[in-house]
Scaffold this motif. Structure first.
Motif, mmCIF file in Angstrom:
data_model
loop_
_atom_site.group_PDB
_atom_site.id
_atom_site.type_symbol
_atom_site.label_atom_id
_atom_site.label_comp_id
_atom_site.label_asym_id
_atom_site.label_seq_id
_atom_site.Cartn_x
_atom_site.Cartn_y
_atom_site.Cartn_z
ATOM 1 N N HIS A 73 44.235 -18.378 38.593
ATOM 2 C CA HIS A 73 43.689 -19.696 39.307
ATOM 3 C C HIS A 73 42.908 -19.121 40.710
ATOM 4 N N GLU A 96 35.662 -28.417 37.580
ATOM 5 C CA GLU A 96 35.717 -27.329 36.326
ATOM 6 C C GLU A 96 36.895 -26.334 36.591
ATOM 7 N N GLN A 139 39.945 -28.410 36.186
ATOM 8 C CA GLN A 139 40.413 -28.745 34.462
ATOM 9 C C GLN A 139 41.183 -27.485 33.730
ATOM 10 N N LYS A 140 40.716 -26.457 34.244
ATOM 11 C CA LYS A 140 40.994 -25.080 33.749
ATOM 12 C C LYS A 140 42.589 -24.960 33.819
ATOM 13 N N VAL A 198 45.634 -27.599 32.490
ATOM 14 C CA VAL A 198 46.323 -27.525 31.437
ATOM 15 C C VAL A 198 47.551 -26.431 31.337
ATOM 16 N N GLU A 199 47.276 -25.542 32.231
ATOM 17 C CA GLU A 199 48.343 -24.566 32.434
ATOM 18 C C GLU A 199 49.522 -24.823 33.459
ATOM 19 N N TYR A 242 43.610 -18.308 28.607
ATOM 20 C CA TYR A 242 44.364 -18.433 29.819
ATOM 21 C C TYR A 242 43.579 -17.960 31.030
ATOM 22 N N SER A 243 43.579 -18.643 32.008
ATOM 23 C CA SER A 243 42.868 -18.264 33.165
ATOM 24 C C SER A 243 43.444 -16.829 33.705
ATOM 25 N N GLY A 244 44.489 -16.476 33.676
ATOM 26 C CA GLY A 244 44.938 -15.121 34.246
ATOM 27 C C GLY A 244 45.123 -14.038 33.010
ATOM 28 N N LEU A 247 33.438 -21.992 31.943
ATOM 29 C CA LEU A 247 34.788 -22.703 32.054
ATOM 30 C C LEU A 247 34.767 -24.075 31.221
ATOM 31 N N SER A 248 33.649 -24.644 31.308
ATOM 32 C CA SER A 248 33.730 -26.016 30.857
ATOM 33 C C SER A 248 32.918 -26.173 29.318
ATOM 34 N N VAL A 303 36.884 -27.158 29.012
ATOM 35 C CA VAL A 303 38.056 -26.136 28.781
ATOM 36 C C VAL A 303 38.498 -25.869 27.756
ATOM 37 N N TRP A 304 39.179 -24.631 27.358
ATOM 38 C CA TRP A 304 39.858 -24.162 26.058
ATOM 39 C C TRP A 304 40.946 -24.739 26.004
ATOM 40 N N LEU A 315 48.218 -25.878 24.320
ATOM 41 C CA LEU A 315 47.765 -26.384 25.528
ATOM 42 C C LEU A 315 46.735 -27.517 25.280
#
Ligand SMILES: [Zn+2]
Lengths: 250, 151
Positions: A49, A123, A126-127, A130-131, B47-49, B78-79, B81-82, B151
């Protein structure tokens, strides 16, 4: 005048970055293997993030910086994270309570930012959302388990909550930039989140048997870059390598 | 080389962490477009990381280069979102067969043990060996197993 979205992106990115750095210190030291893995994984998400937010800040600032240079080459007074995330780890109770308070605020903030009039802010949020939902479920269930656990675990969780409380208010501090962002419907006023956040904390307290402190004396200044002493130590460790060997790569 | 061929090459690249799944199964390929300067491949992170994101891009490049496609760019989107809902049905079946319980939307955990199919299962750890997995245990056959977090 600079784009107020930089203020928002730094605030979001720095909170995640500093908390990720703090949690990662538990790697190999947590009280149980499961918690060790959980803390490392939460850190990894938060680092992701931070990369998105700081990358966004660098992009709109147009000064040739990127997420890495923002993370490693700024000094304490340029950081916009809340005072809560820079509190020392102390013990597992403090670390967990700090995470829980952060998660409650973070989820609420991301829910609102997901509706932002700014496409990229929406965006990224939103990403992350979920986490963070998963983070909040974990820290909430642990706080309830330990709060409503043994006398010792209850007391330690309550002491941690009391000790962190005045720094928690740092998330709800408004600034001039926040007013501009609010007018553009980019982000909510930080102070407007407090009532619903407090309500959620009080709901969980019914199950955890903990008590939310009544004091609303808040430590302030983080939005202007006034931090506690500990941020200096965190940055010294985090930035050491890049400051000593600038632009070194893996 | 047309867009569809490029798309099928990219979608058949295996996931670096769970190689029984392809990127197509995982649902991270969000489009292939033909531009003046080559193909543009849109990839979304799980996952973003997730450290696998970089490896995924390298593997896509490798697959395209070995098919003699040299002009392409990989763009991160990004959109939308997965989430685990993007995993295909065949992907979920492959996961189960591989020994990873597939995501079970709307429930707190997996439907059943991927080994013996018993529904008597309990959580060991909310986080597991990779960002996308949690660790569970079967009460029937006593085997621990990975659960693909929902998720
Ligand atoms: Zn079983």
């Amino acid at each position: 005048m600079s784009d107020p979205r930089i203020h928002l992106a730094l605030r979001m990115g720095d909170n995640s970055l500093i908390l990720a750095q703090q949690n990662s210190k538990w790697c190999g030291h947590a009280p149980t293997l499961e918690e060790d893995i959980a803390l490392a994984n939460v850190s990894l998400d938060l680092m992701g993030h931070a990369q998105m937010w700081l990358g966004f800040a660098a992009e709109i600032e147009c000064e040739g910086r990127n997420a890495d240079t923002l993370a490693f080459f700024r000094d304490t007074e340029e950081f916009r994270n809340s005072l809560l995330v820079e509190r020392p780890n102390v013990d597992f109770a403090t670390t967990l309570m700090r995470q829980y308070l952060f998660d409650v605020w973070h989820l609420e903030q991301l829910l609102l930012l997901s509706q932002s009039s700014d496409t990229l802010v929406a965006e990224i949020s939103q990403k992350a959302l979920v986490e963070v939902r998963y983070h909040r479920e974990r820290s909430q269930s642990l706080v309830i388990r330990l709060g409503d656990g043994t006398i010792d675990s209850h007391n330690r969780m309550q002491e941690a909550l009391n000790a962190l409380w005045s720094y928690f208010g740092s998330f709800f501090e408004d600034s001039k930039d926040d007013e501009l962002l609010f007018d553009l419907q980019t982000s909510p006023m930080p102070s407007s989140l407090y009532p619903s956040v407090l309500e959620q904390l009080n709901q969980d307290c019914v199950l955890s048997t903990l008590k939310t402190p009544e004091s609303e004396f808040w430590q302030k200044g983080a939005v202007q870059g006034h931090h506690t002493e500990n941020l200096g130590y965190i940055l010294a460790e985090m930035q050491y390598l890049q400051r000593t060997y600038p632009n070194s790569k893996w | 080389m047309d867009v569809l061929t490029v798309k099928s090459i990219v979608e058949s690249v295996p996931d670096p962490e769970i190689p029984v799944l392809t990127l197509g199964d995982l649902g991270v390929i969000r489009g292939v477009h033909e531009r003046d300067d080559g193909f543009e491949i849109h990839v979304t992170p799980t996952y973003s990381g997730c450290p696998a994101t970089r490896v995924i891009n390298e593997m896509i490049s490798e697959a395209l280069l070995s098919a003699h496609i040299e002009k392409f760019t990989i763009k991160k989107v990004l959109s939308p979102v997965w989430s685990t809902q993007w995993i295909s049905e065949s992907g979920k079946a492959k996961l189960e067969e591989y020994g990873i319980a597939p995501p079970n939307p709307g429930a707190k955990g997996p439907k059943s043990c991927p080994q013996c199919k018993s529904t008597r299962v309990s959580e060991i750890s909310a986080f597991g060996s990779t960002p996308c997995q949690a660790l569970w245990r079967c009460q029937e056959c006593l085997e621990p197993f990975n659960y693909f977090k929902c998720l």
